[in-house]
Design a protein around this motif. Sequence first.
Motif, PDB file in Angstrom:
ATOM      1  N   ARG A  29      40.387  -2.788 -31.231  1.00 27.53           N
ATOM      2  CA  ARG A  29      41.719  -2.214 -31.030  1.00 27.53           C
ATOM      3  C   ARG A  29      41.643  -0.695 -30.947  1.00 27.53           C
ATOM      4  NH1 ARG A  29      45.635  -4.617 -29.012  1.00 27.53           N
ATOM      5  NH2 ARG A  29      47.030  -3.293 -30.166  1.00 27.53           N
ATOM      6  N   LYS A  30      40.818  -0.096 -31.799  1.00 30.74           N
ATOM      7  CA  LYS A  30      40.679   1.361 -31.781  1.00 30.74           C
ATOM      8  C   LYS A  30      40.080   1.815 -30.455  1.00 30.74           C
ATOM      9  CE  LYS A  30      38.743   5.280 -34.229  1.00 30.74           C
ATOM     10  NZ  LYS A  30      37.862   5.747 -35.281  1.00 30.74           N
ATOM     11  N   GLN A  31      39.042   1.141 -29.997  1.00 22.80           N
ATOM     12  CA  GLN A  31      38.418   1.477 -28.711  1.00 22.80           C
ATOM     13  C   GLN A  31      39.416   1.365 -27.565  1.00 22.80           C
ATOM     14  OE1 GLN A  31      35.414   3.215 -29.558  1.00 22.80           O
ATOM     15  NE2 GLN A  31      35.221   2.564 -27.461  1.00 22.80           N
ATOM     16  N   GLN A  32      40.195   0.309 -27.536  1.00 28.51           N
ATOM     17  CA  GLN A  32      41.191   0.116 -26.482  1.00 28.51           C
ATOM     18  C   GLN A  32      42.215   1.255 -26.499  1.00 28.51           C
ATOM     19  OE1 GLN A  32      42.702  -3.737 -27.545  1.00 28.51           O
ATOM     20  NE2 GLN A  32      41.156  -4.836 -26.346  1.00 28.51           N
ATOM     21  N   MET A  33      42.679   1.619 -27.689  1.00 29.50           N
ATOM     22  CA  MET A  33      43.674   2.683 -27.795  1.00 29.50           C
ATOM     23  C   MET A  33      43.077   4.028 -27.399  1.00 29.50           C
ATOM     24  SD  MET A  33      46.880   2.953 -28.293  1.00 29.50           S
ATOM     25  CE  MET A  33      47.288   1.452 -29.146  1.00 29.50           C
ATOM     26  N   GLU A  34      41.858   4.306 -27.814  1.00 28.44           N
ATOM     27  CA  GLU A  34      41.213   5.567 -27.442  1.00 28.44           C
ATOM     28  C   GLU A  34      41.010   5.652 -25.928  1.00 28.44           C
ATOM     29  OE1 GLU A  34      37.655   5.666 -29.811  1.00 28.44           O
ATOM     30  OE2 GLU A  34      38.688   6.615 -31.492  1.00 28.44           O
ATOM     31  N   ASN A  35      40.584   4.567 -25.303  1.00 31.93           N
ATOM     32  CA  ASN A  35      40.425   4.555 -23.845  1.00 31.93           C
ATOM     33  C   ASN A  35      41.750   4.814 -23.152  1.00 31.93           C
ATOM     34  OD1 ASN A  35      37.692   4.029 -24.086  1.00 31.93           O
ATOM     35  ND2 ASN A  35      37.946   1.817 -23.884  1.00 31.93           N
ATOM     36  N   TYR A  36      42.818   4.201 -23.641  1.00 33.21           N
ATOM     37  CA  TYR A  36      44.153   4.398 -23.062  1.00 33.21           C
ATOM     38  C   TYR A  36      44.568   5.868 -23.194  1.00 33.21           C
ATOM     39  CZ  TYR A  36      49.146   3.939 -22.261  1.00 33.21           C
ATOM     40  OH  TYR A  36      50.412   4.101 -21.777  1.00 33.21           O
ATOM     41  N   LEU A  37      44.371   6.454 -24.363  1.00 32.73           N
ATOM     42  CA  LEU A  37      44.751   7.852 -24.581  1.00 32.73           C
ATOM     43  C   LEU A  37      43.956   8.790 -23.686  1.00 32.73           C
ATOM     44  CD1 LEU A  37      45.060   7.720 -28.454  1.00 32.73           C
ATOM     45  CD2 LEU A  37      46.933   8.146 -26.845  1.00 32.73           C
ATOM     46  N   GLU A  38      42.673   8.555 -23.543  1.00 32.11           N
ATOM     47  CA  GLU A  38      41.846   9.411 -22.698  1.00 32.11           C
ATOM     48  C   GLU A  38      42.248   9.310 -21.229  1.00 32.11           C
ATOM     49  OE1 GLU A  38      37.794   8.556 -23.780  1.00 32.11           O
ATOM     50  OE2 GLU A  38      38.076   9.467 -25.760  1.00 32.11           O
ATOM     51  N   ARG A  39      42.656   8.128 -20.780  1.00 36.77           N
ATOM     52  CA  ARG A  39      43.139   7.984 -19.397  1.00 36.77           C
ATOM     53  C   ARG A  39      44.426   8.776 -19.169  1.00 36.77           C
ATOM     54  NH1 ARG A  39      42.008   2.465 -20.256  1.00 36.77           N
ATOM     55  NH2 ARG A  39      44.237   2.027 -20.337  1.00 36.77           N
ATOM     56  N   HIS A  40      45.155   9.071 -20.251  1.00 37.56           N
ATOM     57  CA  HIS A  40      46.403   9.818 -20.140  1.00 37.56           C
ATOM     58  C   HIS A  40      46.255  11.286 -20.562  1.00 37.56           C
ATOM     59  CE1 HIS A  40      47.997   5.763 -19.712  1.00 37.56           C
ATOM     60  NE2 HIS A  40      48.970   6.358 -19.043  1.00 37.56           N
ATOM     61  N   GLY A  41      45.035  11.783 -20.559  1.00 36.90           N
ATOM     62  CA  GLY A  41      44.806  13.212 -20.749  1.00 36.90           C
ATOM     63  C   GLY A  41      44.661  13.694 -22.178  1.00 36.90           C
ATOM     64  N   PHE A  42      44.547  12.806 -23.151  1.00 31.93           N
ATOM     65  CA  PHE A  42      44.349  13.218 -24.533  1.00 31.93           C
ATOM     66  C   PHE A  42      42.850  13.289 -24.806  1.00 31.93           C
ATOM     67  CE2 PHE A  42      48.589  11.513 -24.535  1.00 31.93           C
ATOM     68  CZ  PHE A  42      49.279  12.308 -25.424  1.00 31.93           C
ATOM     69  N   THR A  43      42.416  14.335 -25.504  1.00 27.96           N
ATOM     70  CA  THR A  43      41.009  14.476 -25.852  1.00 27.96           C
ATOM     71  C   THR A  43      40.795  14.072 -27.302  1.00 27.96           C
ATOM     72  OG1 THR A  43      41.312  16.787 -26.462  1.00 27.96           O
ATOM     73  CG2 THR A  43      40.592  16.336 -24.203  1.00 27.96           C
ATOM     74  N   ARG A  44      39.611  13.611 -27.599  1.00 30.30           N
ATOM     75  CA  ARG A  44      39.283  13.170 -28.954  1.00 30.30           C
ATOM     76  C   ARG A  44      39.015  14.367 -29.846  1.00 30.30           C
ATOM     77  NH1 ARG A  44      34.684   8.807 -30.664  1.00 30.30           N
ATOM     78  NH2 ARG A  44      35.491   8.519 -32.745  1.00 30.30           N
ATOM     79  N   HIS A  45      39.569  14.326 -31.048  1.00 29.60           N
ATOM     80  CA  HIS A  45      39.324  15.340 -32.069  1.00 29.60           C
ATOM     81  C   HIS A  45      38.974  14.597 -33.351  1.00 29.60           C
ATOM     82  CE1 HIS A  45      39.926  19.224 -34.175  1.00 29.60           C
ATOM     83  NE2 HIS A  45      40.223  18.419 -35.182  1.00 29.60           N
ATOM     84  N   ILE A  46      37.767  14.792 -33.842  1.00 28.16           N
ATOM     85  CA  ILE A  46      37.366  14.150 -35.092  1.00 28.16           C
ATOM     86  C   ILE A  46      37.770  15.071 -36.240  1.00 28.16           C
ATOM     87  CG2 ILE A  46      35.432  13.322 -36.474  1.00 28.16           C
ATOM     88  CD1 ILE A  46      34.046  12.604 -33.837  1.00 28.16           C
ATOM     89  N   ALA A  47      38.558  14.533 -37.158  1.00 29.01           N
ATOM     90  CA  ALA A  47      39.073  15.330 -38.280  1.00 29.01           C
ATOM     91  C   ALA A  47      37.908  15.838 -39.129  1.00 29.01           C
ATOM     92  CB  ALA A  47      40.023  14.498 -39.126  1.00 29.01           C
ATOM     93  N   ALA A  48      37.842  17.144 -39.271  1.00 30.12           N
ATOM     94  CA  ALA A  48      36.800  17.757 -40.091  1.00 30.12           C
ATOM     95  C   ALA A  48      37.203  17.751 -41.565  1.00 30.12           C
ATOM     96  CB  ALA A  48      36.547  19.183 -39.627  1.00 30.12           C
ATOM     97  N   LYS A  49      38.508  17.637 -41.817  1.00 32.96           N
ATOM     98  CA  LYS A  49      39.037  17.658 -43.183  1.00 32.96           C
ATOM     99  C   LYS A  49      40.149  16.614 -43.284  1.00 32.96           C
ATOM    100  CE  LYS A  49      38.070  22.550 -43.319  1.00 32.96           C
ATOM    101  NZ  LYS A  49      38.566  23.886 -43.384  1.00 32.96           N
ATOM    102  N   ASP A  50      40.538  16.288 -44.513  1.00 35.96           N
ATOM    103  CA  ASP A  50      41.639  15.344 -44.707  1.00 35.96           C
ATOM    104  C   ASP A  50      43.001  16.022 -44.681  1.00 35.96           C
ATOM    105  OD1 ASP A  50      40.066  13.082 -44.823  1.00 35.96           O
ATOM    106  OD2 ASP A  50      39.801  13.211 -46.989  1.00 35.96           O
ATOM    107  N   SER A  51      43.018  17.337 -44.540  1.00 34.19           N
ATOM    108  CA  SER A  51      44.264  18.089 -44.413  1.00 34.19           C
ATOM    109  C   SER A  51      44.334  18.636 -42.994  1.00 34.19           C
ATOM    110  CB  SER A  51      44.317  19.238 -45.419  1.00 34.19           C
ATOM    111  OG  SER A  51      44.328  18.733 -46.730  1.00 34.19           O
ATOM    112  N   LEU A  52      45.379  18.257 -42.274  1.00 38.23           N
ATOM    113  CA  LEU A  52      45.533  18.644 -40.874  1.00 38.23           C
ATOM    114  C   LEU A  52      46.739  19.552 -40.713  1.00 38.23           C
ATOM    115  CD1 LEU A  52      45.127  15.057 -39.376  1.00 38.23           C
ATOM    116  CD2 LEU A  52      43.328  16.758 -39.718  1.00 38.23           C
ATOM    117  N   LEU A  53      46.624  20.519 -39.821  1.00 36.44           N
ATOM    118  CA  LEU A  53      47.736  21.392 -39.476  1.00 36.44           C
ATOM    119  C   LEU A  53      47.885  21.340 -37.958  1.00 36.44           C
ATOM    120  CD1 LEU A  53      48.966  24.555 -40.940  1.00 36.44           C
ATOM    121  CD2 LEU A  53      48.329  24.699 -38.545  1.00 36.44           C
TER     122      LEU A  53
END
Length: 130
Positions: free
Chosen positions: A55-79
């Motif tokens: 499911r994660k792979q399918q969703m990531e592929n869908y997002l990338e086809r729509h112009g979203f790039t992958r960002h791996i969280a470096a920390k558990d606090s996001l801004l």
Amino acid sequence: MRSILILLTSSLLFSCNQSGERDNTNRAAYDIITEKSYVTRNIKPGNPDDSVFLRKQQMENYLERHGFTRHIAAKDSLLFHRTNAQEVLIDLPVPQDAWGANTIIVFDPAKNPLFINLHKDTTQVEHYIK
């Protein structure tokens, strides 16, 4: 899964602030995201036959086809820094299971972040993209 989403929602520090109001924030404590992307945790890849992994792979592929790039969280606090100068702070809770560990957060700088429910199809993201 509904209990997981309720737990995620209730355990997040989720706030929007104008950038001028948050001058005293220690930005070094946060992973800062400013571009159109999707955020995932850096976890060991799952078994290719595992439903969560698929499911994660399918969703990531869908997002990338729509112009979203992958960002791996470096920390558990996001801004998340939005184009209207608002900032959205999110503290990710410790994952309780494989579904929580594979959480995906979609971010478009013109909008608030979206937590994706991997139990659902891409309809939730389609509405977000529009």
